[in-house]
Design an enzyme around this catalytic site. Structure first.
Site, mmCIF file in Angstrom:
data_model
loop_
_atom_site.group_PDB
_atom_site.id
_atom_site.type_symbol
_atom_site.label_atom_id
_atom_site.label_comp_id
_atom_site.label_asym_id
_atom_site.label_seq_id
_atom_site.Cartn_x
_atom_site.Cartn_y
_atom_site.Cartn_z
ATOM 1 N N PRO A 21 0.824 -1.213 0.000
ATOM 2 C CA PRO A 21 0.000 0.000 0.000
ATOM 3 C C PRO A 21 0.853 1.256 0.000
ATOM 4 O O PRO A 21 1.884 1.315 0.677
ATOM 5 C CB PRO A 21 -0.795 -0.113 1.310
ATOM 6 C CG PRO A 21 0.088 -0.912 2.207
ATOM 7 C CD PRO A 21 0.843 -1.866 1.321
ATOM 8 N N GLY A 22 0.449 2.220 -0.764
ATOM 9 C CA GLY A 22 1.122 3.517 -0.761
ATOM 10 C C GLY A 22 0.123 4.561 -0.309
ATOM 11 O O GLY A 22 0.050 4.947 0.846
ATOM 12 N N ARG A 23 -0.734 4.951 -1.260
ATOM 13 C CA ARG A 23 -1.722 6.001 -1.028
ATOM 14 C C ARG A 23 -2.518 5.815 0.269
ATOM 15 O O ARG A 23 -2.697 6.759 1.028
ATOM 16 C CB ARG A 23 -2.702 5.996 -2.211
ATOM 17 C CG ARG A 23 -3.686 7.126 -2.190
ATOM 18 C CD ARG A 23 -4.830 6.853 -3.185
ATOM 19 N NE ARG A 23 -4.409 6.461 -4.500
ATOM 20 C CZ ARG A 23 -4.172 7.302 -5.511
ATOM 21 N NH1 ARG A 23 -4.307 8.590 -5.341
ATOM 22 N NH2 ARG A 23 -3.816 6.831 -6.694
ATOM 23 N N ARG B 174 -1.989 16.444 -9.274
ATOM 24 C CA ARG B 174 -3.073 15.477 -9.465
ATOM 25 C C ARG B 174 -4.333 16.062 -10.134
ATOM 26 O O ARG B 174 -4.887 15.412 -11.016
ATOM 27 C CB ARG B 174 -3.425 14.787 -8.138
ATOM 28 C CG ARG B 174 -2.230 14.069 -7.491
ATOM 29 C CD ARG B 174 -2.597 13.138 -6.352
ATOM 30 N NE ARG B 174 -3.319 11.991 -6.846
ATOM 31 C CZ ARG B 174 -4.627 11.864 -6.790
ATOM 32 N NH1 ARG B 174 -5.354 12.776 -6.211
ATOM 33 N NH2 ARG B 174 -5.190 10.791 -7.300
ATOM 34 N N TYR C 98 -4.917 14.040 -13.466
ATOM 35 C CA TYR C 98 -5.963 12.997 -13.391
ATOM 36 C C TYR C 98 -7.344 13.581 -13.130
ATOM 37 O O TYR C 98 -8.238 12.852 -12.707
ATOM 38 C CB TYR C 98 -5.666 12.018 -12.253
ATOM 39 C CG TYR C 98 -4.248 11.556 -12.119
ATOM 40 C CD1 TYR C 98 -3.685 10.672 -13.033
ATOM 41 C CD2 TYR C 98 -3.470 11.973 -11.043
ATOM 42 C CE1 TYR C 98 -2.378 10.237 -12.882
ATOM 43 C CE2 TYR C 98 -2.167 11.539 -10.878
ATOM 44 C CZ TYR C 98 -1.631 10.675 -11.809
ATOM 45 O OH TYR C 98 -0.350 10.233 -11.655
ATOM 46 N N CYS D 4 2.275 29.125 -15.355
ATOM 47 C CA CYS D 4 1.748 29.564 -16.659
ATOM 48 C C CYS D 4 1.158 28.411 -17.458
ATOM 49 O O CYS D 4 1.684 28.037 -18.530
ATOM 50 C CB CYS D 4 2.852 30.209 -17.468
ATOM 51 S SG CYS D 4 3.545 31.595 -16.630
ATOM 52 N N TYR E 88 1.424 11.120 -3.634
ATOM 53 C CA TYR E 88 1.631 11.554 -5.022
ATOM 54 C C TYR E 88 1.477 13.073 -5.172
ATOM 55 O O TYR E 88 0.922 13.558 -6.153
ATOM 56 C CB TYR E 88 0.680 10.792 -5.966
ATOM 57 C CG TYR E 88 0.792 9.297 -5.800
ATOM 58 C CD1 TYR E 88 1.958 8.636 -6.149
ATOM 59 C CD2 TYR E 88 -0.243 8.529 -5.242
ATOM 60 C CE1 TYR E 88 2.099 7.265 -5.974
ATOM 61 C CE2 TYR E 88 -0.111 7.165 -5.065
ATOM 62 C CZ TYR E 88 1.062 6.537 -5.431
ATOM 63 O OH TYR E 88 1.203 5.192 -5.243
HETATM 64 N N1 LLP Z 1 3.039 -1.278 -6.096
HETATM 65 C C1 LLP Z 1 3.297 -0.919 -7.356
HETATM 66 C C2 LLP Z 1 4.018 -1.859 -8.212
HETATM 67 C C3 LLP Z 1 2.858 0.318 -7.854
HETATM 68 O O1 LLP Z 1 3.108 0.644 -9.120
HETATM 69 C C4 LLP Z 1 2.139 1.193 -7.014
HETATM 70 C C5 LLP Z 1 1.677 2.490 -7.496
HETATM 71 C C6 LLP Z 1 1.908 0.792 -5.674
HETATM 72 C C7 LLP Z 1 2.355 -0.452 -5.253
HETATM 73 C C8 LLP Z 1 1.167 1.653 -4.694
HETATM 74 O O2 LLP Z 1 -0.126 1.882 -5.096
HETATM 75 P P1 LLP Z 1 -1.137 2.686 -4.138
HETATM 76 O O3 LLP Z 1 -1.384 1.826 -2.919
HETATM 77 O O4 LLP Z 1 -0.481 3.952 -3.781
HETATM 78 O O5 LLP Z 1 -2.347 2.881 -4.942
HETATM 79 N N2 LLP Z 1 0.308 9.179 -9.274
HETATM 80 C C9 LLP Z 1 -0.956 8.476 -9.242
HETATM 81 C C10 LLP Z 1 -0.807 7.080 -8.648
HETATM 82 C C11 LLP Z 1 0.221 6.238 -9.346
HETATM 83 C C12 LLP Z 1 0.377 4.865 -8.727
HETATM 84 C C13 LLP Z 1 1.628 4.213 -9.217
HETATM 85 N N3 LLP Z 1 1.872 2.910 -8.687
HETATM 86 C C14 LLP Z 1 -1.972 9.316 -8.482
HETATM 87 O O6 LLP Z 1 -1.632 10.395 -8.001
HETATM 88 O O7 LLP Z 1 -3.125 8.938 -8.386
#
Ligand code: LLP
Length: 417
Positions: free
Chosen positions: A278-280, A317, A321, A346, A375
């Site tokens: 998990p990231g987000r 973002r 998006y 700009c 992000y």
């Molecule tokens: N693992 C892999 C292989 C990934 O590519 C990603 C995110 C994650 C884990 C974590 O995913 P999360 O839990 O954060 O959804 N910039 C975009 C999101 C790009 C996600 C890239 N990969 C945004 O701001 O929505």
């Protein structure tokens, strides 16, 4: 809920974990990222609680927010790290994460990065193609080692989310296509400097419906069973990240428990350790971006603009998006207006909100762009000669600068003339 949001009004003033955002802006300037350490810890604990019945290892995906203090906060709670480049590996190691708690991903790893990961002793490299497996094998041979690898499968499941962040569809660049898998598994025994210990997938980000995970996990388990029969000693199944958060209160995220209750019964019988990335969901709602209103203006149709001192260079973002971020006035007002909240860059795409009802704040007052922990800062840039903002971490009554504001000297330091 995974939204441990610790930003609340204390009377009329928005605060982070009890500390006034007004005071933070006065002390540290704007734009300013403010992160709550408690919110980070709460999100992680909530995630762990949801999957407590499953043998698993959570690796925070540092791409969401790679600030050293953020990584360190999770590492101190026992969390591992998912890194996507040599730079992220360096950050994780500098933050004090043990190499055996780091997994190394990436669709295009350079030989230097593979060497760095192997020399560092990471838990595994997740490979995305046969050519890359050959490359890892060759480099491991040169280093006189055996590389622990996982293979990232492309499960060909198109999760519903923004098209730029769906990754499990076979038309995207990610993972090994299902048609290629038999060749990969047939050739693997010849790559004697590799030890296949895991299968991996990641189907995208901000995915609300657990059924996409169910569909992709079903495929992953089918492959796992076939591969086990071939004699590969798989110890890990990595099902990636992608769990959702609430950006817009009108569209609340599916609680993590809904994912856990579907996935645990599927994955537990496999008898392996499940990795989550998990990231987000661990960081998005732990930070806000504080920005000051520089000017207000109105066009001939009556449309109102709030020109603020942060922009797409701090949070891209909305531009990239069409993402929704709540915007709160740091000092609340009884009146509201409908306005566009725009930055100083700009580009017409440099906005945080269009036609949004917000508090009728005045020039010089502060706005908080919410859910700015994931992000945001990491996707920042120096476009238009902008300086990267400062970042502070609120930890109880303590406030710590975790990134200094950039200076003019720093933005030219690598240039020669
Ligand atoms: N693992 C892999 C292989 C990934 O590519 C990603 C995110 C994650 C884990 C974590 O995913 P999360 O839990 O954060 O959804 N910039 C975009 C999101 C790009 C996600 C890239 N990969 C945004 O701001 O929505």
């Amino acid at each position: 809920m995974l939204d441990s949001n610790l930003f609340h009004y204390n009377g009329r003033t928005l605060s982070c974990d009890g500390i006034s955002l007004e005071e933070l802006a006065d002390t540290y300037g704007t734009p300013l990222f403010v992160t709550s350490a408690k919110s980070l810890a709460d999100s992680y604990r909530e995630f762990e609680h949801a999957f407590a019945d499953l043998p698993h290892f959570t690796c925070y995906s540092v791409k969401a927010n790679f600030n050293l203090s953020v990584i360190k906060t999770f590492a101190e709670l026992g969390c591992g790290c998912d890194v996507n480049s040599g730079g992220e590996l360096y950050r994780a190691l500098q933050a004090g994460v043990a190499p055996e708690k780091i997994i190394f991903a990436g669709v295009g790893k350079k030989p230097e990065e593979i060497t760095y990961a192997l020399k560092s002793g990471v838990l595994m490299l997740k490979s995305e193609s046969l050519s890359e497996l050959r490359s890892i094998n060759r480099i491991a041979d040169e280093l006189g080692t055996v590389a622990a690898v996982a293979i990232r499968i492309n499960p060909n499941v198109t999760a519903e989310t923004h098209p730029y962040i769906t990754t499990g569809d076979s038309k995207e660049k990610f993972g090994v296509d299902e048609g290629e898998l038999p060749t990969v598994f047939a050739l693997l025994p010849q790559l004697s400097n590799l030890r296949l210990i895991g299968l991996d997938m990641h189907i995208g980000s901000q995915i609300f419906d657990p059924e996409y995970y169910v569909a992709a996990t079903t495929k992953l388990l089918d492959i796992f069973n076939a591969v086990k029969d071939m004699g590969f000693p798989i110890e890990y199944l990595d099902i990636g990240g992608g769990f959702p958060v609430t950006y817009d209160p009108r569209k609340p995220a599916t609680p993590i428990e809904r994912f856990a209750e579907k996935l645990i019964p599927m994955l537990k019988p496999a008898g392996v350790k499940v990795i989550f990335e998990p990231g987000r969901s661990l960081v998005a709602n732990a930070s806000v971006l504080l920005t000051r209103i520089l000017y207000k203006k109105r066009n001939h149709t009556g449309k109102e603009f709030f020109v603020v001192d942060a922009g797409m260079t701090e949070l891209i973002r909305p531009a990239l998006y069409q993402a929704h971020h709540e915007i709160l006035a740091v000092t609340s007002h009884d009146q509201s207006v409908v306005a566009d909240v725009v930055g100083p860059v700009c580009e017409s795409s440099d906005f945080f909100a269009r036609h949004r009802e917000i508090d009728a704040a005045e020039e010089g007052e502060l706005l908080a762009v919410m859910s700015a922990g994931a992000y945001a800062s990491v996707m920042g840039s120096n476009y238009n000669g902008r300086l990267r903002p400062a970042e502070v971490l609120v930890n109880g009554s303590e406030v710590k600068v975790i990134r200094k504001r950039e200076s003019y000297e720093q933005i030219i330091q690598n240039e020669l003339c």
